[in-house]
Write a protein that holds these residues in place. Structure first.
Motif, PDB file in Angstrom:
ATOM      1  N   ARG A  52       0.954  -1.077  -0.091  1.00  0.00           N
ATOM      2  CA  ARG A  52      -0.084  -0.027   0.011  1.00  0.00           C
ATOM      3  C   ARG A  52       1.006   1.130   0.106  1.00  0.00           C
ATOM      4  O   ARG A  52       0.736   2.172  -0.724  1.00  0.00           O
ATOM      5  N   ASN A  53       1.911   1.447   0.674  1.00  0.00           N
ATOM      6  CA  ASN A  53       2.738   2.329   0.808  1.00  0.00           C
ATOM      7  C   ASN A  53       3.476   2.722  -0.361  1.00  0.00           C
ATOM      8  O   ASN A  53       3.726   3.611  -0.916  1.00  0.00           O
ATOM      9  N   VAL A  54       4.025   1.585  -1.204  1.00  0.00           N
ATOM     10  CA  VAL A  54       4.561   1.518  -2.408  1.00  0.00           C
ATOM     11  C   VAL A  54       3.720   2.254  -3.461  1.00  0.00           C
ATOM     12  O   VAL A  54       3.994   3.117  -4.228  1.00  0.00           O
ATOM     13  N   ARG A  55       2.301   1.754  -3.370  1.00  0.00           N
ATOM     14  CA  ARG A  55       1.453   2.317  -4.387  1.00  0.00           C
ATOM     15  C   ARG A  55       1.194   3.684  -4.072  1.00  0.00           C
ATOM     16  O   ARG A  55       0.885   4.672  -4.947  1.00  0.00           O
ATOM     17  N   LYS A  56       1.050   4.251  -2.849  1.00  0.00           N
ATOM     18  CA  LYS A  56       0.721   5.541  -2.608  1.00  0.00           C
ATOM     19  C   LYS A  56       1.738   6.281  -3.112  1.00  0.00           C
ATOM     20  O   LYS A  56       1.666   7.485  -3.754  1.00  0.00           O
ATOM     21  N   ALA A  57       2.968   6.069  -2.743  1.00  0.00           N
ATOM     22  CA  ALA A  57       4.172   6.639  -3.426  1.00  0.00           C
ATOM     23  C   ALA A  57       4.023   7.132  -4.674  1.00  0.00           C
ATOM     24  O   ALA A  57       4.394   8.063  -5.255  1.00  0.00           O
ATOM     25  N   ILE A  58       4.046   5.826  -5.567  1.00  0.00           N
ATOM     26  CA  ILE A  58       4.162   5.874  -6.800  1.00  0.00           C
ATOM     27  C   ILE A  58       3.056   6.807  -7.547  1.00  0.00           C
ATOM     28  O   ILE A  58       3.126   7.451  -8.375  1.00  0.00           O
ATOM     29  N   ILE A  92       2.945   9.768 -10.075  1.00  0.00           N
ATOM     30  CA  ILE A  92       2.093   9.976 -11.156  1.00  0.00           C
ATOM     31  C   ILE A  92       1.268  11.331 -11.197  1.00  0.00           C
ATOM     32  O   ILE A  92       1.266  12.079 -12.210  1.00  0.00           O
ATOM     33  N   LYS A  93       0.832  11.654 -10.146  1.00  0.00           N
ATOM     34  CA  LYS A  93       0.035  13.097 -10.137  1.00  0.00           C
ATOM     35  C   LYS A  93       1.059  14.197 -10.287  1.00  0.00           C
ATOM     36  O   LYS A  93       0.793  15.259 -10.953  1.00  0.00           O
ATOM     37  N   GLU A  94       2.241  14.024  -9.783  1.00  0.00           N
ATOM     38  CA  GLU A  94       3.247  15.195 -10.116  1.00  0.00           C
ATOM     39  C   GLU A  94       3.697  15.284 -11.531  1.00  0.00           C
ATOM     40  O   GLU A  94       3.910  16.471 -12.343  1.00  0.00           O
ATOM     41  N   ALA A  95       3.756  14.111 -12.372  1.00  0.00           N
ATOM     42  CA  ALA A  95       4.059  13.999 -13.676  1.00  0.00           C
ATOM     43  C   ALA A  95       3.067  14.782 -14.359  1.00  0.00           C
ATOM     44  O   ALA A  95       3.224  15.344 -15.411  1.00  0.00           O
ATOM     45  N   PRO A 126      -8.003   3.675 -14.367  1.00  0.00           N
ATOM     46  CA  PRO A 126      -7.941   3.825 -12.777  1.00  0.00           C
ATOM     47  C   PRO A 126      -6.443   3.697 -12.180  1.00  0.00           C
ATOM     48  O   PRO A 126      -5.487   3.276 -12.837  1.00  0.00           O
ATOM     49  N   MET A 127      -6.191   4.548 -11.288  1.00  0.00           N
ATOM     50  CA  MET A 127      -4.980   4.765 -10.640  1.00  0.00           C
ATOM     51  C   MET A 127      -4.042   3.396 -10.444  1.00  0.00           C
ATOM     52  O   MET A 127      -2.906   3.141 -10.540  1.00  0.00           O
ATOM     53  N   GLU A 128      -4.977   2.391  -9.903  1.00  0.00           N
ATOM     54  CA  GLU A 128      -4.293   0.954  -9.568  1.00  0.00           C
ATOM     55  C   GLU A 128      -3.646   0.357 -10.977  1.00  0.00           C
ATOM     56  O   GLU A 128      -2.671  -0.274 -10.812  1.00  0.00           O
ATOM     57  N   THR A 129      -4.392   0.767 -11.970  1.00  0.00           N
ATOM     58  CA  THR A 129      -3.647   0.077 -13.239  1.00  0.00           C
ATOM     59  C   THR A 129      -2.448   0.822 -13.653  1.00  0.00           C
ATOM     60  O   THR A 129      -1.329   0.439 -14.227  1.00  0.00           O
ATOM     61  N   VAL A 130      -2.618   2.365 -13.582  1.00  0.00           N
ATOM     62  CA  VAL A 130      -1.487   3.105 -14.091  1.00  0.00           C
ATOM     63  C   VAL A 130      -0.173   2.798 -13.047  1.00  0.00           C
ATOM     64  O   VAL A 130       0.899   2.430 -13.498  1.00  0.00           O
ATOM     65  N   GLU A 180      -6.200  17.265  -8.248  1.00  0.00           N
ATOM     66  CA  GLU A 180      -5.871  17.498  -7.088  1.00  0.00           C
ATOM     67  C   GLU A 180      -5.974  16.026  -6.355  1.00  0.00           C
ATOM     68  O   GLU A 180      -5.431  15.892  -5.407  1.00  0.00           O
ATOM     69  N   LYS A 181      -7.021  15.426  -6.812  1.00  0.00           N
ATOM     70  CA  LYS A 181      -7.554  13.992  -6.302  1.00  0.00           C
ATOM     71  C   LYS A 181      -6.908  12.985  -7.231  1.00  0.00           C
ATOM     72  O   LYS A 181      -7.469  11.610  -7.054  1.00  0.00           O
ATOM     73  N   LEU A 182      -6.139  13.075  -8.002  1.00  0.00           N
ATOM     74  CA  LEU A 182      -5.474  12.256  -9.061  1.00  0.00           C
ATOM     75  C   LEU A 182      -5.044  10.844  -8.362  1.00  0.00           C
ATOM     76  O   LEU A 182      -5.451   9.920  -9.087  1.00  0.00           O
ATOM     77  N   GLU A 183      -4.560  11.027  -7.456  1.00  0.00           N
ATOM     78  CA  GLU A 183      -4.114   9.429  -6.797  1.00  0.00           C
ATOM     79  C   GLU A 183      -5.165   8.611  -6.397  1.00  0.00           C
ATOM     80  O   GLU A 183      -4.720   7.482  -6.067  1.00  0.00           O
ATOM     81  N   CYS A 184      -6.495   9.154  -6.453  1.00  0.00           N
ATOM     82  CA  CYS A 184      -7.410   8.401  -5.854  1.00  0.00           C
ATOM     83  C   CYS A 184      -8.564   8.020  -7.243  1.00  0.00           C
ATOM     84  O   CYS A 184      -9.369   7.701  -7.145  1.00  0.00           O
ATOM     85  N   ASN A 185      -7.736   8.458  -8.388  1.00  0.00           N
ATOM     86  CA  ASN A 185      -8.631   8.414  -9.434  1.00  0.00           C
ATOM     87  C   ASN A 185      -9.137   6.862 -10.075  1.00  0.00           C
ATOM     88  O   ASN A 185      -8.412   5.999  -9.942  1.00  0.00           O
ATOM     89  N   LYS A 186     -10.342   6.830 -10.228  1.00  0.00           N
ATOM     90  CA  LYS A 186     -11.249   5.690 -10.464  1.00  0.00           C
ATOM     91  C   LYS A 186     -11.305   5.406 -11.878  1.00  0.00           C
ATOM     92  O   LYS A 186     -11.685   4.321 -12.563  1.00  0.00           O
ATOM     93  N   GLY A 187     -10.837   6.482 -12.823  1.00  0.00           N
ATOM     94  CA  GLY A 187     -10.773   6.205 -14.292  1.00  0.00           C
ATOM     95  C   GLY A 187     -12.137   6.767 -14.711  1.00  0.00           C
ATOM     96  O   GLY A 187     -12.398   6.905 -15.955  1.00  0.00           O
ATOM     97  N   TYR A 188     -12.958   7.328 -13.846  1.00  0.00           N
ATOM     98  CA  TYR A 188     -14.409   7.880 -14.424  1.00  0.00           C
ATOM     99  C   TYR A 188     -14.857   8.722 -13.270  1.00  0.00           C
ATOM    100  O   TYR A 188     -14.224   8.865 -12.115  1.00  0.00           O
ATOM    101  N   MET A 189     -15.639   9.783 -13.582  1.00  0.00           N
ATOM    102  CA  MET A 189     -16.225  10.683 -12.466  1.00  0.00           C
ATOM    103  C   MET A 189     -17.943  10.639 -12.606  1.00  0.00           C
ATOM    104  O   MET A 189     -18.220  10.875 -13.680  1.00  0.00           O
TER     105      MET A 189
END
Length: 337
Positions: free
Chosen positions: A79-85, A89-92, A115-119, A165-174
């Motif tokens: 979880r910590n690895v994924r959170k950091a990555i 990605i958000k910064e990129a 979805p952010m999980e996939t990225v 702002e919330k890209l790290e929680c992105n589900k791939g849709y809104m």
């Protein structure tokens, strides 16, 4: 910049300075590293992320006096690895939007619609797309290092592109819930910043919910649904119900989680949670007419909106406890959260 960003920036500077035999690399060269340099940086980034993830997981384990088994500890590290990555990605993407051009459109749309999980999976697998995103993460670090991208400018960018702002929680849709939340959050955050007293903020938010002519500063999020006075009224009623559901989920979810993680049977919900639950179940208008109740409700929503509150965990707790029926009437799309 976080510690991982600072380490990669320092590592990159030292790497190029060594190659240049002690000379300081110019910004132009730093923004356009060779493929070989990027590969070195990518490997260093993944190794650093994993090392920090292990460090923070072990630190949290010790501070909370948790006795995690190997499987739980591995999950926590992951979880910590994924959170950091996801943050990188958000910064990129921040760099891409800061210097946006048509050339970036395909990559940005790909990030938003995935979805952010996939990225993050792509990052761990070192795919061609993740390598391209990583290049812009490095550019982001360089621009931060030289002061071209600042915290203030990032906040301004979030105002322009709220999804960022919330890209790290992105589900791939809104879905509509996301848009309604963003709009209400913008309104409440603006009023909290405008007025120092909770009572004054309550007055402004009350006025917002009773004004069916305008959606205020949050209009850009839901304007596609606002085509009449009646539609604006419906949107605001939905926002109010959504706020009730979110605050309830946060408070009740915390109690359910605490009960699971502790043998202490004396854990009790806070007074406000009991009042809120009573209103949700019985629609006691006397409660809603209480200015004290509304002031605390608005405050709770502000706190969870600005505190990185994740609604996925409370959703899971509600499902396990079979309590979804309580929030379903307020938030019929809760399962999309």
């Amino acid at each position: 910049m976080n510690k991982i960003d600072m380490h990669i920036t320092s590592f990159y500077m030292n790497l190029l300075n060594d190659i240049s035999i002690g000379k300081t690399a110019p910004k132009e060269k730093l923004l356009d590293p060779s493929v070989d340099i990027l590969r070195i940086l990518y490997d260093e980034f993944l190794e650093t992320v994993k090392n920090y993830a292990v460090f923070y997981s072990m630190k949290d384990c010790k501070s909370d006096k948790m006795n995690l088994d190997d499987e739980d500890l591995t999950d926590d590290i992951d979880r910590n690895v994924r959170k950091a990555i996801s943050l990188s990605i958000k910064e990129a993407t921040t760099y891409l939007m800061f210097y946006y051009s048509d050339h970036f459109e395909e990559l940005v749309n790909g990030i938003i619609k995935t979805p952010m999980e996939t990225v993050v999976d792509d990052f761990l697998e070192k795919t061609a797309v993740s390598f391209e995103i990583f290049k812009f993460y490095i550019r982001y670090l360089v621009e931060r290092h030289f002061g071209c991208i600042t915290v203030t400018k990032e906040v301004e960018l979030w105002d322009k592109y709220p999804w960022l702002e919330k890209l790290e929680c992105n589900k791939g849709y809104m879905c509509f819930n996301d848009k309604a939340r963003y709009a209400l959050r913008k309104v409440i955050e603006t009023y909290v910043e405008m007025v120092s007293s909770p009572d004054g903020t309550c007055s402004l938010i009350d006025h917002y919910f009773n004004d069916y002519e305008s959606l205020g500063v949050g209009e850009s999020f839901v304007k596609e649904f606002a085509f009449s006075r009646e539609s604006i009224k419906a949107i605001k009623q939905y926002q109010f119900n959504l706020m009730l559901a979110d605050v309830y989920r946060n408070l009740k979810g915390s109690v359910l989680i605490a009960e699971q993680d502790s043998d202490d049977e004396s854990i009790k919900p806070c007074d406000f949670l009991e009042i809120l639950e009573n209103y949700i179940e019985y629609r006691d208008t006397v409660i809603l007419n209480s200015r004290k109740f509304r002031t605390e409700l608005y405050n709770q929503f502000y706190l969870i909106s600005t505190g990185g509150f994740s609604i996925e965990t409370p959703n899971g707790e509600f499902e396990n406890a079979e309590d979804c029926h309580i929030i379903r009437p307020l938030n019929p799309l809760y399962f999309l959260d």
